[in-house]
Write a protein that holds these residues in place. Structure first.
Motif, PDB file in Angstrom:
ATOM      1  N   LYS A 797      21.690   5.437  -6.368  1.00 46.45           N
ATOM      2  CA  LYS A 797      22.543   6.558  -5.989  1.00 46.45           C
ATOM      3  C   LYS A 797      22.301   7.749  -6.913  1.00 46.45           C
ATOM      4  N   MET A 798      22.195   8.919  -6.281  1.00 47.45           N
ATOM      5  CA  MET A 798      22.019  10.161  -7.012  1.00 47.45           C
ATOM      6  C   MET A 798      23.353  10.899  -7.072  1.00 47.45           C
ATOM      7  N   ASN A 799      23.401  12.000  -7.824  1.00 44.13           N
ATOM      8  CA  ASN A 799      24.656  12.742  -7.988  1.00 44.13           C
ATOM      9  C   ASN A 799      25.150  13.345  -6.683  1.00 44.13           C
ATOM     10  N   ASN A 800      24.228  13.654  -5.763  1.00 39.47           N
ATOM     11  CA  ASN A 800      24.626  14.281  -4.501  1.00 39.47           C
ATOM     12  C   ASN A 800      24.852  13.249  -3.397  1.00 39.47           C
ATOM     13  N   ASP A 801      25.099  12.007  -3.788  1.00 43.93           N
ATOM     14  CA  ASP A 801      25.348  10.899  -2.864  1.00 43.93           C
ATOM     15  C   ASP A 801      24.097  10.457  -2.109  1.00 43.93           C
ATOM     16  N   ALA A 802      22.966  11.050  -2.425  1.00 46.68           N
ATOM     17  CA  ALA A 802      21.725  10.562  -1.825  1.00 46.68           C
ATOM     18  C   ALA A 802      21.327   9.252  -2.497  1.00 46.68           C
ATOM     19  N   GLU A 803      20.520   8.461  -1.769  1.00 51.27           N
ATOM     20  CA  GLU A 803      20.039   7.185  -2.292  1.00 51.27           C
ATOM     21  C   GLU A 803      18.523   7.183  -2.285  1.00 51.27           C
ATOM     22  N   VAL A 804      17.932   6.773  -3.391  1.00 45.29           N
ATOM     23  CA  VAL A 804      16.487   6.758  -3.548  1.00 45.29           C
ATOM     24  C   VAL A 804      15.989   5.321  -3.636  1.00 45.29           C
ATOM     25  N   THR A 805      14.874   5.046  -2.971  1.00 40.97           N
ATOM     26  CA  THR A 805      14.219   3.742  -3.055  1.00 40.97           C
ATOM     27  C   THR A 805      12.769   3.944  -3.463  1.00 40.97           C
ATOM     28  N   LEU A 806      12.342   3.225  -4.497  1.00 45.23           N
ATOM     29  CA  LEU A 806      10.967   3.257  -4.968  1.00 45.23           C
ATOM     30  C   LEU A 806      10.347   1.883  -4.740  1.00 45.23           C
ATOM     31  N   SER A 807       9.141   1.846  -4.192  1.00 44.50           N
ATOM     32  CA  SER A 807       8.575   0.543  -3.840  1.00 44.50           C
ATOM     33  C   SER A 807       7.070   0.515  -4.056  1.00 44.50           C
ATOM     34  N   LEU A 808       6.551  -0.707  -4.266  1.00 49.61           N
ATOM     35  CA  LEU A 808       5.133  -1.012  -4.291  1.00 49.61           C
ATOM     36  C   LEU A 808       4.880  -2.052  -3.210  1.00 49.61           C
ATOM     37  N   TRP A 809       3.794  -1.883  -2.449  1.00 54.19           N
ATOM     38  CA  TRP A 809       3.500  -2.812  -1.365  1.00 54.19           C
ATOM     39  C   TRP A 809       2.023  -3.193  -1.398  1.00 54.19           C
ATOM     40  N   ALA A 810       1.727  -4.337  -0.776  1.00 57.23           N
ATOM     41  CA  ALA A 810       0.337  -4.776  -0.650  1.00 57.23           C
ATOM     42  C   ALA A 810       0.202  -5.593   0.620  1.00 57.23           C
ATOM     43  N   ARG A 811      -0.847  -5.308   1.383  1.00 55.42           N
ATOM     44  CA  ARG A 811      -1.217  -6.121   2.537  1.00 55.42           C
ATOM     45  C   ARG A 811      -2.509  -6.862   2.194  1.00 55.42           C
ATOM     46  N   ASN A 812      -2.567  -8.123   2.605  1.00 56.83           N
ATOM     47  CA  ASN A 812      -3.674  -8.994   2.206  1.00 56.83           C
ATOM     48  C   ASN A 812      -3.778  -8.994   0.682  1.00 56.83           C
ATOM     49  N   LEU A 813      -2.678  -9.335   0.058  1.00 60.31           N
ATOM     50  CA  LEU A 813      -2.529  -9.252  -1.396  1.00 60.31           C
ATOM     51  C   LEU A 813      -3.635 -10.003  -2.137  1.00 60.31           C
ATOM     52  N   LEU A 814      -4.063 -11.146  -1.621  1.00 57.29           N
ATOM     53  CA  LEU A 814      -5.083 -11.956  -2.285  1.00 57.29           C
ATOM     54  C   LEU A 814      -6.494 -11.537  -1.900  1.00 57.29           C
ATOM     55  N   ASP A 815      -6.613 -10.501  -1.099  1.00 56.88           N
ATOM     56  CA  ASP A 815      -7.906  -9.992  -0.633  1.00 56.88           C
ATOM     57  C   ASP A 815      -8.736 -11.105   0.021  1.00 56.88           C
ATOM     58  N   ASN A 816      -8.069 -11.907   0.819  1.00 60.99           N
ATOM     59  CA  ASN A 816      -8.761 -12.988   1.527  1.00 60.99           C
ATOM     60  C   ASN A 816      -9.644 -12.398   2.621  1.00 60.99           C
ATOM     61  N   THR A 817     -10.853 -12.910   2.744  1.00 60.69           N
ATOM     62  CA  THR A 817     -11.821 -12.413   3.713  1.00 60.69           C
ATOM     63  C   THR A 817     -12.103 -13.487   4.754  1.00 60.69           C
ATOM     64  N   TYR A 818     -11.959 -13.143   6.014  1.00 57.47           N
ATOM     65  CA  TYR A 818     -12.254 -14.087   7.079  1.00 57.47           C
ATOM     66  C   TYR A 818     -12.757 -13.332   8.303  1.00 57.47           C
ATOM     67  N   ILE A 819     -13.480 -14.046   9.153  1.00 60.48           N
ATOM     68  CA  ILE A 819     -14.009 -13.481  10.391  1.00 60.48           C
ATOM     69  C   ILE A 819     -12.987 -13.707  11.494  1.00 60.48           C
ATOM     70  N   TYR A 820     -12.532 -12.624  12.128  1.00 58.07           N
ATOM     71  CA  TYR A 820     -11.585 -12.781  13.225  1.00 58.07           C
ATOM     72  C   TYR A 820     -12.255 -12.665  14.600  1.00 58.07           C
ATOM     73  N   ARG A 821     -13.518 -12.225  14.599  1.00 57.17           N
ATOM     74  CA  ARG A 821     -14.247 -12.098  15.863  1.00 57.17           C
ATOM     75  C   ARG A 821     -15.717 -12.372  15.574  1.00 57.17           C
ATOM     76  N   ARG A 822     -16.286 -13.342  16.306  1.00 55.73           N
ATOM     77  CA  ARG A 822     -17.653 -13.754  16.008  1.00 55.73           C
ATOM     78  C   ARG A 822     -18.374 -14.102  17.294  1.00 55.73           C
ATOM     79  N   SER A 823     -19.660 -13.695  17.380  1.00 50.94           N
ATOM     80  CA  SER A 823     -20.465 -13.977  18.563  1.00 50.94           C
ATOM     81  C   SER A 823     -21.820 -14.520  18.148  1.00 50.94           C
ATOM     82  N   ASN A 824     -22.270 -15.549  18.891  1.00 50.65           N
ATOM     83  CA  ASN A 824     -23.627 -16.054  18.698  1.00 50.65           C
ATOM     84  C   ASN A 824     -24.517 -15.711  19.882  1.00 50.65           C
ATOM     85  N   ALA A 825     -24.093 -14.732  20.679  1.00 47.80           N
ATOM     86  CA  ALA A 825     -24.856 -14.371  21.877  1.00 47.80           C
ATOM     87  C   ALA A 825     -26.263 -13.891  21.529  1.00 47.80           C
ATOM     88  N   ASN A 826     -26.444 -13.324  20.328  1.00 48.75           N
ATOM     89  CA  ASN A 826     -27.763 -12.830  19.922  1.00 48.75           C
ATOM     90  C   ASN A 826     -28.537 -13.844  19.078  1.00 48.75           C
TER      91      ASN A 826
END
Length: 868
Positions: A797-826
């Motif tokens: 809470k701030m003096n003017n009744d506003a509310e502040v949120t500070l955040s850190l985020w991560a997607r694929n936090l472990l940096d895992n690598t995988y193939i989601y689409r694969r073709s052996n047509a060639n």
């Protein structure tokens, strides 16, 4: 089949016996008792009620007798979900999201094994519909636009043919936006992250005046490419730049009448995921050469290496009994094999962003004509346009030959407009609840496409030039070098179609196809629920009558005017029966039978606009929804059997013709060389079986643990490829893992920074077993495991009744690598068998190796948000 029938009967009978064996007296006055108990539990730190609108009325999720998963606005924020593509990590195990081909500009969305393969056309639909505030989106293009202020996303599993209509045979994904409140309120968020990402959004609610409340939303999202393109001026891959706005108004002129109006506009610029070569010659065929060892002349024919000086050709088609062995083309020196994720392409190719524009206006009127009856009207106009520029393959998806053109640039320009009108009457009286409705939908879609080869090798494969993506006899040489950018169109030219198709008068592109299609859908539907007083039982019967009419024209094929037309029309009735039992105020069981269908259409990649009929599903489902320990634990279970008839499957034939002849008699390189011709047919019946479980536990105040699991078994038919003939081929359902699971930990800890401030921790993990990504290939993807996290210092809470949120985020936090689409047509030659099972010929066109698309790498960032 006898075993299947016995399993169905035992499944349904077991649920019925369980329901009847419970004490009916415990279920008396269940609504009031449950509401009071739930409110008391929430006051004591229990799990909160979740409200859904899956039955066209607001109901408690636990008392709604169908399988539903819900992602709240807080869930989306914790997972940093900015668009629907972010749900590809498996946040909801039964929901599968992937790119169509490698393109972010069109998403493939499936539920419970009902996953389309190629609905990215003018006259085709998916089996799972996406809704925004009750309005169905007619096309998959534009689905990856930035999400506005979403209140929740409801994932309705299983056929929804009664209340939601066609193309919901697998289920429906329903997004509900936050409505204007009439109370002054605002929120601004801004953030930055790796790969040059930045995002901002603003939401403003204005005070009501003259019974009118207004709300405005604005969103901006950007990410630089995660795979760089060496060609100067090109964008790179896995890039996006999204922006959009939405204005909403709520008018309540008199008691009982609510009129909601909204308009939204969004622009999404994006590039596809990168397709990379993960192996070369995995079958260990003999590597040939394009240089004739007898003459020393470089030609277009592959020859086996020779120590005797006598050339041995290995042609494009090997007849049965021929002594010529199979050989693979040599790999260009500049093309590398990368079994792991690439961050920079080996060869620079022109890649500019695709541009998707979505827009729409919705009018939603609700009027309470009596205490228990509400009349509704939902009117909507929507449209989407897509300029697709997809050069994701580069040299990785084509074989090398000296001085040959390569790198297929897939261009598509689609425009769609739709109108829908729905009327509903929703109400309750005595022991009955009902929904009645009528629906009309119409759309018009046009698309044209070109597939030029954008690059050209030198004689040794050690360098390349970049050509204009056109086929025009006035352009004989490279337009630009590999280091000086790219010119998308010639300065001037005259397309041979100009005389008969004015649309292409100023286009230099070789138009591989152009089509247009119209669709008209009419339906009437209803649901009636009878709840005998004092029994805890609820009997629901419903049905929907649908008349679906579609027609269209494929008027250009390979730059020549054509007149291929199709038309289909069906009348269909989809019933639904549901028996639900409230064993206690916190334990609910149900058994459900329902049907749904996916509309028929035509495939414009077939070169003849071949038509196909609808497919349909019959579903048998049982489930239980239970709260324990004074609403501190919640377990929902569902088991289902689905039988799909007349399954729509796509069959391919790769185009290996080196040249094509224009209508004016000019012979030019075939721009679709290495592309595919595709036909769709109703190939047979598919069986799908599954179990789903969702568990949420709140052991202490501030700590919530959740886990979900989906088991999916399927069996697809075999069918003869209608293009090549021969023996039946085994077919596969794409993007449907046998096992999928997700789990999350959420912890909130009060802090002393200010009244109401807290430290919020979120961690989720998502797993899916390997799966198929092509309907005709037995090759599987990798299993996936993705962890996302967020930590926030919230509501300072701030003096003017506003509310502040500070955040850190991560997607694929472990940096895992995988193939989601694969073709052996060639990687392997295509073996063509005759009706008697004998091998007729072997087509191979060079053979290179497997290509694949990897999941997005780890992304992370920081955000600041202020509420006022």
């Amino acid at each position: 089949m006898p075993n299947l029938s016995r399993f169905r009967l035992s499944l349904l009978a077991g649920t019925t016996l369980l329901a009847l064996s419970a004490t009916p007296a415990l279920a008396q006055d269940k609504t009031a008792t449950s509401t009071v108990a739930s409110a008391d539990a929430q006051d004591q730190g229990g799990l909160a009620d979740i409200v859904v609108t899956a039955q066209k009325r607001e109901t408690n999720l636990q008392q709604t007798p169908i399988s539903i998963s819900v992602l709240s606005s807080e869930n989306l924020q914790d997972r940093h979900v900015q668009s629907l593509f972010n749900l590809a990590d498996g946040s909801v195990p039964s929901l599968r999201v992937a790119t169509f081909e490698a393109r972010q500009s069109a998403l493939t969305i499936g539920i419970r094994g009902i996953v389309p393969y190629d609905q990215n056309q003018t006259a085709r639909d998916g089996g799972v519909s996406v809704y925004i505030d009750g309005v169905a989106l007619g096309k998959t293009q534009g689905l990856n636009a930035a999400l506005f202020d979403i209140e929740r996303i409801e994932v309705l599993k299983g056929p929804q043919g009664t209340l939601f209509g066609r193309n919901t045979e697998g289920g429906a994904l329903s997004m509900v936006t936050k409505a204007p409140t009439g109370v002054f309120d605002g929120r601004v968020t801004a953030g930055v992250g790796n790969y040059g990402s930045r995002n901002a959004e603003a939401h403003l609610d204005l005070p009501a005046f003259f019974n009118i409340a207004l709300k405005f939303d604005g969103v901006y999202q950007h990410q630089d490419p995660t795979v760089k393109d060496p060609l100067a001026g090109s964008t790179g891959w896995n890039y996006y730049d999204r922006k959009g706005g939405r204005a909403a108004a709520r008018w309540t002129p008199v008691d009982g009448l609510t009129a909601d109006f909204s308009y939204d506009y969004a622009k999404d610029e994006n590039t596809p995921q990168f397709s990379q070569l993960i192996n070369y010659n995995p079958k260990n065929y003999t590597v040939g050469t394009y240089t004739n060892p007898a003459t020393g002349v470089v030609g277009s024919q592959l020859y086996l290496p020779s120590t005797t000086g006598v050339a041995t050709a290995c042609g494009g088609t090997i007849k049965v009994g021929a002594t010529t062995p199979i050989c693979v083309a040599p790999r260009a020196p500049l093309v590398g094999v990368h079994p792991d994720r690439q961050y920079t392409a080996d060869v620079g190719v022109p890649q500019q962003p695709s541009v998707d524009i979505t827009h729409g206006f919705t009018s939603n009127l609700k009027y309470k004509v009596a205490p228990g009856i509400e009349l509704r009207s939902i009117t909507a106009w929507r449209g989407v346009s897509t300029d697709q520029w997809d050069n994701s393959g580069g040299p990785e998806r084509s074989t090398y030959a000296p001085n040959a053109n390569f790198s297929r640039y897939s261009l598509s320009f689609l425009d769609q407009h739709q109108f829908s009108q729905e009327f509903q009457a929703v109400g309750s009286f005595d022991q009955f609840d009902f929904v009645l409705g009528a629906y009309y939908f119409t759309e018009h879609a046009t698309e044209y496409a070109a597939t030029p080869l954008s690059n050209q090798w030198n004689a040794a494969g050690t360098a390349y030039t970049v050509r204009s993506p056109i086929i025009d006899s006035s352009v004989t040489g490279p337009i630009s070098s590999a280091n000086s950018g790219y010119q998308p169109f010639a300065p001037s030219c005259n397309n041979t179609l100009a005389a008969t198709v004015p649309q292409f008068t100023n286009s230099c592109q070789f138009i591989t196809r152009a089509s247009k299609a119209w669709d008209h859908n009419y339906s009437a539907f209803g649901n009636l629920t009878f709840s005998p007083e004092g029994t805890g039982l609820h009997f629901t019967a419903g049905g929907r009558f649908t008349k679906d009419k579609r027609h269209g024209n494929l008027y250009v094929v390979n730059n020549a005017v054509q007149g291929f037309a199709f038309e289909n029309s069906i009348n269909r009735f989809d019933p639904m029966f549901n028996i639900a039992f409230d064993a206690t105020p916190d334990m609910h069981f149900y058994a459900k039978y329902s049907t749904g269908f996916r509309a028929g259409g035509a495939n414009d990649r077939s070169q003849t606009f071949n038509a196909f009929g609808p497919e349909s599903v019959k579903s048998y489902e049982v489930g239980a929804k239970m709260d324990f320990f004074d609403h501190h634990a919640r377990l929902n279970l569902a088991g289902y059997i689905m039988d799909r008839s007349n399954t729509q499957f796509d069959f391919d034939l790769f185009d290996t013709a080196a040249t094509v002849t224009l209508p004016n008699g000019t012979t030019v390189p075939n721009p679709t060389n290495g592309a595919h011709i595709e036909q769709t047919q109703n190939a047979g019946d598919t069986k799908i079986r599954g179990i789903e479980a969702d568990l949420t536990v709140k052991p202490t105040n501030g700590l919530t643990l959740s886990a979900s699991y989906a088991y999916t078994y399927w069996k697809a038919p075999s069918a003869v490829n209608p293009i090549t003939g021969g023996l039946p081929q085994q077919l596969y359902i794409v993007y449907t893992p046998k096992h999928a699971a997700s789990g999350a930990i959420d912890y909130t800890l009060p802090v002393t920074i200010g009244d109401g401030a807290s430290l919020r921790l979120h961690l989720d993990a998502n797993y899916a077993s390997s799966q198929y990504s092509f309907q005709l290939e037995p090759t599987k993807t990798d299993a996936s495991f993705v962890v996302n996290g967020r930590i926030a210092l919230a509501d300072i809470k701030m003096n003017n009744d506003a509310e502040v949120t500070l955040s850190l985020w991560a997607r694929n936090l472990l940096d895992n690598t995988y193939i989601y689409r694969r073709s052996n047509a060639n990687s392997s030659p295509v073996l063509n068998y005759g009706a008697n099972g004998a091998l007729v010929s072997t087509n191979y066109g060079g053979i290179l190796g497997d290509y694949a698309n990897f999941n997005p790498p780890r992304t992370f960032g920081a955000e600041a948000s202020i509420k006022f």
